[in-house]
Design an enzyme around this catalytic site. Structure first.
Site, PDB file in Angstrom:
ATOM      1  N   ASP A 373      70.862  76.122  16.235  1.00 30.53           N
ATOM      2  CA  ASP A 373      70.889  76.641  17.598  1.00 30.53           C
ATOM      3  C   ASP A 373      72.313  77.156  17.857  1.00 30.53           C
ATOM      4  OD1 ASP A 373      70.152  77.473  20.099  1.00 30.53           O
ATOM      5  OD2 ASP A 373      69.305  75.555  20.734  1.00 30.53           O
TER       6      ASP A 373
HETATM    7  C1  BGC Z   1      68.760  77.977  23.039  1.00 31.91           C
HETATM    8  C2  BGC Z   1      67.739  78.459  22.039  1.00 31.91           C
HETATM    9  C3  BGC Z   1      67.769  79.955  21.941  1.00 31.91           C
HETATM   10  C4  BGC Z   1      69.172  80.401  21.572  1.00 31.91           C
HETATM   11  C5  BGC Z   1      69.316  81.894  21.403  1.00 31.91           C
HETATM   12  C6  BGC Z   1      70.121  78.584  22.767  1.00 31.91           C
HETATM   13  O1  BGC Z   1      71.019  78.287  23.783  1.00 31.91           O
HETATM   14  O2  BGC Z   1      68.832  76.574  22.993  1.00 31.91           O
HETATM   15  O3  BGC Z   1      66.460  78.013  22.402  1.00 31.91           O
HETATM   16  O4  BGC Z   1      66.848  80.396  20.995  1.00 31.91           O
HETATM   17  O5  BGC Z   1      70.063  79.973  22.596  1.00 31.91           O
HETATM   18  O6  BGC Z   1      69.197  82.561  22.589  1.00 31.91           O
END
Ligand code: BGC
Length: 827
Positions: A373
């Protein structure tokens, strides 16, 4: 009385274990035939052969049968594709003298293609270390921002081959321009991979995933994912960061809107459906995208419902509750996994080898790639498990991460770590292989621009048929929570309708968080939906009072005046869109702002009113429940919101959705979920020293599985074909459901089990199967569910997975409080 000795026997007799082993050996063999490595020994751990999974792969095999058409959209995605895998099957059958696994019993995904592996070998042979690290790097573009931005200049990185994937960049022409840099200006011309959070639609926005889960209709979830993929792929995207399959039992956590709620079985079914929808049958089809099961794992168990907070769950809870939907996604063929921000047993997920290697690769045989993530490698420094980012990168890459999202940690440190011998080149090659495998599967090496066609984009975005599907699925996702004296449906020719509340005329609040390229101006508001539905002579008085964000009575008098003059008042209540989603935790899940006050003043007037709720989490609304004549939970319904709500309010269609995440009476009851344990002192009103509150009931406001329609249903006593089954047996539980009202309706028939005595304590109810059943007025149908040892299985005291000898109570009914039951004995 159950025999505990036999309880603790591993389930070696189950055919599923045999098949699993066969499959696991298959996976090991294929992987190493392809890479040319020697065949490695299966891992041994805790005295178990590595081939025995922590979670046996029969999680999703409950079958439900109905004596009339429309079987549940259950299925087994991700099976062998003959094209890809016939060669490997043949080799393995010869090698292992085992029957080639059937489609239903293998994890070998349809995107695995041995011929690509040889090409990847060739490419790996030509790549510099820096280029390899580039394939393990993902940066955001500056088009959209979904977290902290820490880098600029990503175009220069593409040009030097130091960047293999981009997210938050979309549209066919924009992504073509970036792709051109990668393909035409880098040494090897390896195409970029474009990812984005296409969570509930790209431009045509569907209901939030939590709402869609409430439809208990996996076919709908699959369809919305398929359309989302179609639009996203037409807009230059290859990869969605969805489905989010985190089980969560805490509505304070804003991210419950992205998942399927509290239940493992519903979570499994929805996870698999969405993967099938996004990925289709063939990733080489340019209308499909890679899916990503996130956030691995147990992110939904954040303490106190506070986003990004610590997670502390036992291995048993991890295995029983949080992992199954990931396994279901994997069995459906999911191409990628995303790590979670949280720690597990003290080790952050992005550096957690137990999770990323032992479970995901060794036990489950995952062949796709793992992305972190957003900056979660860097955050391991703040977690306090590494002293700096370089060390964080080391922990991450050795734990099993293949791609670093936005953190630039691999980008900055990995080359040096390989050169110094801290990281083996083999590890890098494996990670790069997994990434390239997906680029090959998508057909990007054949034509890197196949997703970048402006004409195709125009023809496939926000089409009439996509909008029609969004309307239908939104309708199926809305829950009728209350309907006193048949207040609903309303007549279309009422003289005057008062519509109150700013949410009734806000497109942005209809599409909710994670709306990708969804636009407020495309969305049909509640007001528009109502205006289009009513007769010409009906007058709608809209009062745009903002009781959600304002803190005083401003606009109340106008609202009350309109209500006084109206035949019926429809009040739009809930949360504005940014109040749920990521980084949107709250300590109070009541109606925000001064909405309670407005409701009370309306109530004082003494006229019935209808509440339509727009929100991303279950709200604790016991007062509203007392005061409103009818309540429709619409969630964030998406682009076709207003049409879908009007379809239900005026009775063109009847509500059919059910609660996917318990609605508490108050925040103090959290965590509250139906699959709770009984405990040693279950609540007894006559005994103070039992488990309860002094100031609140134990029961929720609306339990899991609950939801009304415009008709009523009655259930006959369930019957069972076999009172006893063994490991290979099967019992059919049947019940007759009758539509006892005057209108047609759809009921979600639910089957729950309770293991009466276990080697470890068992939940009082566990959903194991469900079926949407359409019944005309007065009609009866018999629904049957087949139960096998699989549905009775769980992690026993010794952490082996399987059923236990003894009695299971099987309930069938219309919600998690179903009372009618039969006993099934496992022997
Ligand atoms: C979130 C993810 C997301 C990623 C990209 C993160 O802050 O937890 O779910 O896919 O950002 O946008």
């Amino acid at each position: 009385m159950r025999n505990y000795l036999s309880n603790l026997r591993p389930p070696t007799t189950l055919p599923a274990i045999r098949n699993w082993r066969a499959r696991n050996i298959v996976l090991h063999t294929i992987g190493h035939l392809a890479t040319g490595d020697a065949f490695p020994p299966l891992r041994k751990e805790n005295g178990r052969e590595g081939g025995i999974p922590r979670k046996v792969d029969f999680a999703l095999k409950t079958r439900s049968v109905i004596s009339s058409p429309s079987p549940v959209g259950r299925g087994w995605g991700g099976g062998f594709s003959a094209r890809n895998c016939s060669l490997t099957s043949a080799i393995l059958s010869l090698l292992l003298f085992l029957p080639a696994p059937s489609q239903a019993q293998t994890n070998i995904p349809n995107w695995y293609n041995p011929t690509h592996e040889a090409k990847i070998d060739q490419l790996l042979g030509q790549m510099t270390l820096e280029e390899k690290v580039g394939q393990m790097t993902l940066f955001t573009s500056d088009w959209d921002v979904t977290g902290p931005t820490i880098r600029k200049g990503y175009e220069a990185d593409i040009e030097t081959g130091r960047l293999g994937a981009i997210f938050n960049a979309h549209t066919a022409d924009y992504n073509r321009r970036l792709q051109k840099i990668a393909v035409e200006e880098t040494r090897l011309g390896i195409p970029l991979l474009f990812g984005y959070d296409v969570v509930h639609g790209y431009r045509t926005i569907f209901p939030i995933p939590l709402a869609e889960a409430g439809s208990f209709n996996p076919a709908a979830a699959e369809e919305s994912a398929r359309i989302a993929a179609r639009e996203a792929a037409a807009a230059g995207l290859h990869w969605t960061f969805a489905p989010m399959v985190d089980i969560s039992r805490d509505p304070r956590w804003g991210r419950v809107m992205e998942g399927s709620g509290e239940d493992v079985h519903l979570g499994n079914v929805m996870a698999a459906a969405r993967v099938r929808g996004f990925q289709g049958d063939d990733l080489a089809d340019p209308f499909t995208v890679l899916a990503c099961a996130k956030h691995f794992a147990a992110y939904g168990a954040a303490q106190a419902g506070r986003d990004y907070h610590t997670v502390d769950v036992s291995e048993r809870v991890l295995q029983d509750i949080y992992l199954p939907p990931f396994k279901a996604a994997l069995d459906a063929g999911v191409a990628t996994f995303m790590t979670s921000f949280n720690e597990l047993d003290g080790v952050p997920a992005s550096g957690n080898k137990h999770l990323l290697t032992e479970i995901l690769r060794d036990d489950w045989g995952f062949m796709g790639f793992v992305v972190t993530d957003y900056t979660s490698i860097n955050e391991m420094v703040d977690h306090g498990v590494v002293k700096d980012e370089a060390e964080a990168g080391l922990l991450s890459v050795t734990a099993g991460v293949d791609m670093d999202m936005q953190g630039a940690v691999f980008y900055n440190s990995l080359r040096k770590q390989v050169e110094s011998g801290e990281v083996a080149m083999k590890l890098i090659d494996e990670a790069v292989r997994r990434v390239l495998r997906m680029k090959f599967a998508l057909g990007l090496f054949d034509d890197p621009y196949r997703y970048s066609d402006v004409e195709r984009q125009k023809a496939n975005i926000l089409t009439a048929s996509h909008r029609e599907a969004a309307r239908r699925i939104a309708r199926e996702s809305m829950i009728l929570l209350k309907n006193d004296k048949e207040t609903l449906p309303l007549k279309k020719d009422l003289k005057r309708i008062a519509v109150i509340g700013s949410l009734a005329n806000s497109g942005a609040d209809m599409i909710g968080a994670w709306h990708a390229d969804g636009r407020a101006e495309d969305a049909i508001t509640l007001l528009t939906g109502l205006q289009e539905a009513v007769s010409k002579s009906t007058k709608i008085d809209f009062v745009n009072v903002d009781a959600v964000k304002e803190s005083d009575r401003q606009g109340f008098d106008d609202a009350l005046r309109a209500a006084r003059a109206a035949d019926i008042t429809i009040i739009a209540l809930g949360e504005s869109w940014e109040m749920s989603g990521e980084a949107a935790s709250v300590t109070d899940i009541g109606l925000p702002g001064v909405q309670d006050q407005l409701v009370e003043e309306l109530h004082q007037m003494g006229k019935p009113f209808v509440a339509v709720l727009f929100n991303g989490r279950p709200l604790a609304v016991p007062e509203l429940d007392k005061k409103a004549a009818a309540i429709l939970e619409a969630w964030y319904p998406g682009t076709e919101a207003g049409h879908a709500v009007a379809d239900l309010l005026f009775g063109d269609h009847a509500p059919s959705a059910k609660v996917p995440l318990t609605f508490p009476r108050s925040v103090g009851q959290i965590p509250i979920f139906y699959a709770a344990k009984n405990g040693g002192r279950p609540n007894n009103a006559n005994d103070k020293y039992t488990s309860k509150y002094l100031n609140e009931e134990n029961d929720p406001l609306y339990p899991f599985g609950y939801g009304l329609s415009y008709t009523t249903f009655s259930y006959g006593k369930p019957t069972i074909s076999e009172a006893q089954i063994n490991a290979n047996g099967e019992a059919t539980v049947s019940t007759t459901v009758t539509n006892t009202g005057k209108r047609a309706g759809t009921e979600v028939v639910q089957l729950y089990i309770r293991d009466l005595v276990g080697s470890v304590t068992r939940p009082v109810r566990e959903l194991k199967a469900f079926q949407r059943l359409e019944l005309t007025a007065g009609e009866s149908k018999t629904v049957s569910f087949e139960l096998t040892a699989e549905e009775l299985s769980f992690y026993r005291r010794d952490m082996t997975f399987g059923p236990e000898v003894g009695e299971y109570q099987v309930f069938v009914g219309g919600d998690s409080r179903a009372e009618q039951s039969v006993i099934l004995t496992f022997k």
